[in-house]
Design a protein around this motif. Structure first.
Motif, PDB file in Angstrom:
ATOM      1  N   GLU A   1       1.033  -5.683 -10.071  1.00 45.43           N
ATOM      2  CA  GLU A   1      -0.033  -6.461  -9.444  1.00 45.43           C
ATOM      3  C   GLU A   1      -0.030  -6.336  -7.921  1.00 45.43           C
ATOM      4  OE1 GLU A   1       0.690  -7.702 -13.434  1.00 45.43           O
ATOM      5  OE2 GLU A   1       2.082  -7.601 -11.743  1.00 45.43           O
ATOM      6  N   GLN A   2       1.101  -5.932  -7.354  1.00 43.09           N
ATOM      7  CA  GLN A   2       1.168  -5.775  -5.891  1.00 43.09           C
ATOM      8  C   GLN A   2       0.642  -4.429  -5.425  1.00 43.09           C
ATOM      9  OE1 GLN A   2       5.541  -6.683  -5.749  1.00 43.09           O
ATOM     10  NE2 GLN A   2       4.986  -7.715  -3.853  1.00 43.09           N
ATOM     11  N   VAL A   3       0.617  -3.447  -6.311  1.00 40.46           N
ATOM     12  CA  VAL A   3       0.439  -2.053  -5.903  1.00 40.46           C
ATOM     13  C   VAL A   3      -1.012  -1.731  -5.571  1.00 40.46           C
ATOM     14  CG1 VAL A   3       0.528   0.331  -6.723  1.00 40.46           C
ATOM     15  CG2 VAL A   3       2.465  -1.205  -7.113  1.00 40.46           C
ATOM     16  N   ALA A   4      -1.196  -1.049  -4.439  1.00 39.57           N
ATOM     17  CA  ALA A   4      -2.470  -0.427  -4.078  1.00 39.57           C
ATOM     18  C   ALA A   4      -2.153   0.949  -3.520  1.00 39.57           C
ATOM     19  CB  ALA A   4      -3.206  -1.265  -3.042  1.00 39.57           C
TER      20      ALA A   4
ATOM     21  N   GLN B   1     -11.474   0.422   2.173  1.00 41.09           N
ATOM     22  CA  GLN B   1     -10.497   0.178   1.115  1.00 41.09           C
ATOM     23  C   GLN B   1      -9.377  -0.743   1.576  1.00 41.09           C
ATOM     24  OE1 GLN B   1      -9.152   3.794  -1.007  1.00 41.09           O
ATOM     25  NE2 GLN B   1     -10.881   4.831  -0.076  1.00 41.09           N
ATOM     26  N   ILE B   2      -8.878  -0.503   2.779  1.00 41.69           N
ATOM     27  CA  ILE B   2      -7.781  -1.326   3.306  1.00 41.69           C
ATOM     28  C   ILE B   2      -8.221  -2.775   3.460  1.00 41.69           C
ATOM     29  CG2 ILE B   2      -6.276  -1.719   5.304  1.00 41.69           C
ATOM     30  CD1 ILE B   2      -6.223   1.338   5.687  1.00 41.69           C
ATOM     31  N   LEU B   3      -9.425  -2.968   3.987  1.00 39.86           N
ATOM     32  CA  LEU B   3      -9.931  -4.335   4.168  1.00 39.86           C
ATOM     33  C   LEU B   3     -10.131  -5.025   2.829  1.00 39.86           C
ATOM     34  CD1 LEU B   3     -12.476  -3.764   7.077  1.00 39.86           C
ATOM     35  CD2 LEU B   3     -10.237  -4.877   7.214  1.00 39.86           C
ATOM     36  N   GLU B   4     -10.582  -4.283   1.823  1.00 37.81           N
ATOM     37  CA  GLU B   4     -10.743  -4.868   0.491  1.00 37.81           C
ATOM     38  C   GLU B   4      -9.387  -5.252  -0.108  1.00 37.81           C
ATOM     39  OE1 GLU B   4     -12.903  -2.055  -1.828  1.00 37.81           O
ATOM     40  OE2 GLU B   4     -14.750  -2.281  -0.665  1.00 37.81           O
TER      41      GLU B   4
ATOM     42  N   ILE C   1       0.838  -1.201   0.000  1.00 38.73           N
ATOM     43  CA  ILE C   1       0.000   0.000   0.000  1.00 38.73           C
ATOM     44  C   ILE C   1       0.869   1.246   0.000  1.00 38.73           C
ATOM     45  CG2 ILE C   1      -1.753   1.297   1.273  1.00 38.73           C
ATOM     46  CD1 ILE C   1      -2.713  -1.374   2.426  1.00 38.73           C
ATOM     47  N   PHE C   2       0.573   2.165  -0.916  1.00 40.04           N
ATOM     48  CA  PHE C   2       1.276   3.443  -1.028  1.00 40.04           C
ATOM     49  C   PHE C   2       0.299   4.588  -0.760  1.00 40.04           C
ATOM     50  CE2 PHE C   2       3.643   0.445  -3.608  1.00 40.04           C
ATOM     51  CZ  PHE C   2       4.970   0.769  -3.357  1.00 40.04           C
ATOM     52  N   LEU C   3       0.871   5.745  -0.376  1.00 41.63           N
ATOM     53  CA  LEU C   3       0.050   6.908  -0.066  1.00 41.63           C
ATOM     54  C   LEU C   3       0.156   8.024  -1.095  1.00 41.63           C
ATOM     55  CD1 LEU C   3       0.555   7.271   3.802  1.00 41.63           C
ATOM     56  CD2 LEU C   3      -1.154   5.945   2.561  1.00 41.63           C
ATOM     57  N   ASN C   4       1.090   7.921  -2.052  1.00 39.38           N
ATOM     58  CA  ASN C   4       1.173   8.954  -3.085  1.00 39.38           C
ATOM     59  C   ASN C   4       1.718   8.367  -4.380  1.00 39.38           C
ATOM     60  OD1 ASN C   4       4.172   9.337  -3.252  1.00 39.38           O
ATOM     61  ND2 ASN C   4       3.928  10.062  -1.143  1.00 39.38           N
ATOM     62  N   ARG C   5       1.563   9.114  -5.447  1.00 41.46           N
ATOM     63  CA  ARG C   5       1.937   8.632  -6.779  1.00 41.46           C
ATOM     64  C   ARG C   5       3.444   8.483  -6.933  1.00 41.46           C
ATOM     65  NH1 ARG C   5      -1.504  13.367  -9.478  1.00 41.46           N
ATOM     66  NH2 ARG C   5      -0.376  14.344  -7.771  1.00 41.46           N
ATOM     67  N   GLU C   6       4.209   9.448  -6.388  1.00 40.99           N
ATOM     68  CA  GLU C   6       5.657   9.432  -6.588  1.00 40.99           C
ATOM     69  C   GLU C   6       6.306   8.202  -5.963  1.00 40.99           C
ATOM     70  OE1 GLU C   6       3.997  12.136  -5.841  1.00 40.99           O
ATOM     71  OE2 GLU C   6       4.627  13.753  -7.188  1.00 40.99           O
ATOM     72  N   ASP C   7       5.891   7.854  -4.751  1.00 43.83           N
ATOM     73  CA  ASP C   7       6.463   6.666  -4.120  1.00 43.83           C
ATOM     74  C   ASP C   7       6.087   5.407  -4.905  1.00 43.83           C
ATOM     75  OD1 ASP C   7       7.664   8.145  -2.161  1.00 43.83           O
ATOM     76  OD2 ASP C   7       6.145   7.763  -0.630  1.00 43.83           O
ATOM     77  N   THR C   8       4.849   5.368  -5.393  1.00 37.13           N
ATOM     78  CA  THR C   8       4.424   4.231  -6.207  1.00 37.13           C
ATOM     79  C   THR C   8       5.317   4.089  -7.434  1.00 37.13           C
ATOM     80  OG1 THR C   8       2.136   4.669  -5.524  1.00 37.13           O
ATOM     81  CG2 THR C   8       2.458   3.189  -7.397  1.00 37.13           C
TER      82      THR C   8
ATOM     83  N   ASP D   1      -5.657   7.208  -0.020  1.00 39.33           N
ATOM     84  CA  ASP D   1      -5.477   8.612   0.342  1.00 39.33           C
ATOM     85  C   ASP D   1      -5.276   8.749   1.847  1.00 39.33           C
ATOM     86  OD1 ASP D   1      -5.566   9.979  -2.140  1.00 39.33           O
ATOM     87  OD2 ASP D   1      -7.733   9.681  -2.227  1.00 39.33           O
ATOM     88  N   GLY D   2      -4.111   8.336   2.319  1.00 37.81           N
ATOM     89  CA  GLY D   2      -3.819   8.472   3.739  1.00 37.81           C
ATOM     90  C   GLY D   2      -4.459   7.364   4.551  1.00 37.81           C
ATOM     91  N   ILE D   3      -4.332   7.472   5.859  1.00 33.99           N
ATOM     92  CA  ILE D   3      -4.854   6.437   6.751  1.00 33.99           C
ATOM     93  C   ILE D   3      -6.228   6.783   7.286  1.00 33.99           C
ATOM     94  CG2 ILE D   3      -2.559   5.618   7.382  1.00 33.99           C
ATOM     95  CD1 ILE D   3      -2.867   7.154  10.026  1.00 33.99           C
ATOM     96  N   GLY D   4      -6.771   7.934   6.883  1.00 34.74           N
ATOM     97  CA  GLY D   4      -8.142   8.274   7.227  1.00 34.74           C
ATOM     98  C   GLY D   4      -8.280   9.202   8.417  1.00 34.74           C
TER      99      GLY D   4
END
Length: 238
Positions: free
Chosen positions: A37-40, A231-234, A18-25, A43-46
């Protein structure tokens, strides 16, 4: 190279990352540290949007606030320099710093912070357990960071409370602001451009309320903790 190698070892057996922004992804994909296939991405942890509820905007005096660890990479020196420049034209403008000093070698010295307070340049609240009263006193949230952020929670909290945001066009930071809609993006380490953005809110105080409302809408659409948790649970197939 060592860090990249260790990331690769740590992540290759993970089903999802799980990533929080585009650049790190993009960085991890480009370095072959993960596969698509691993990437999700979330928008933050809520945020609890009932806890961080909108507060009536402060328009007089226009008050800016920076909430962060007091390290230089968070843009503390740029914020203070911009405060000096703004107060040359608008001495009634107010500037608040919230955050404690840090053991990090790049920490701002407590003696510097206290000197700025003695000058009457800023108000320093140090570390607080509840940031909401400080945000409620402010007109505009400022985060001139050049630290490699994930998705700054401080900006999200300010947006949820109806505060426009000035932040840098930088990793993570730029993902919280739609330039001209809920705030302004400025170049990193550029106190002059930061000053200009601050002066916009002083010369056009109606932006404080209108951009603050847009920030709250974005927070509701993107940062609601209940939506993020789903989203995290999914992602985890739970």
């Amino acid at each position: 190279k060592t860090v990249s190698h260790l990331y690769g070892l740590a992540l290759k057996l993970n089903r999802r990352v799980i990533f929080l922004n585009r650049e790190d992804t993009d960085l991890f994909l480009a370095g072959n540290l993960v596969i698509p296939e691993q990437v999700a991405r979330i928008d933050g942890i809520g945020l609890d949007l009932d806890h961080f509820s909108p507060a009536r905007p402060v328009v007089s005096p226009v008050t800016f606030i920076l909430v962060a660890r007091m390290i230089k990479e968070k843009g503390v020196y740029d914020y203070v320099e911009a405060a000096r420049k703004v107060r040359e034209h608008c001495p009634q403008a107010q500037f608040i710093l919230v955050g404690g000093t840090d053991p990090n070698p790049s920490s701002v010295k407590e003696s510097e912070l206290r000197e700025w307070v003695r000058e009457g340049l800023i108000e320093w609240a140090q570390a607080v357990n509840d940031v909401r009263p400080s945000l409620a006193r402010a007109s505009v949230f400022v985060l001139p960071s050049y630290y490699r952020e994930g998705l700054p929670r401080s900006s999200q909290e300010a947006m949820a409370m109806g505060r426009p945001v000035i932040t840098t066009d930088w990793v993570g930071c730029r993902d919280t602001v739609e330039h001209g809609l809920n705030g302004f993006l400025v170049p990193v380490r550029d106190p002059d451009e930061l000053t200009k953005a601050m002066m916009r809110f002083i010369s056009e105080p109606e932006l404080i309320e209108s951009m603050g409302k847009e920030g709250r809408k974005i927070a509701q659409e993107r940062f609601d903790v209940h939506s993020i948790n789903r989203q995290i649970l999914e992602i985890m197939s739970v």
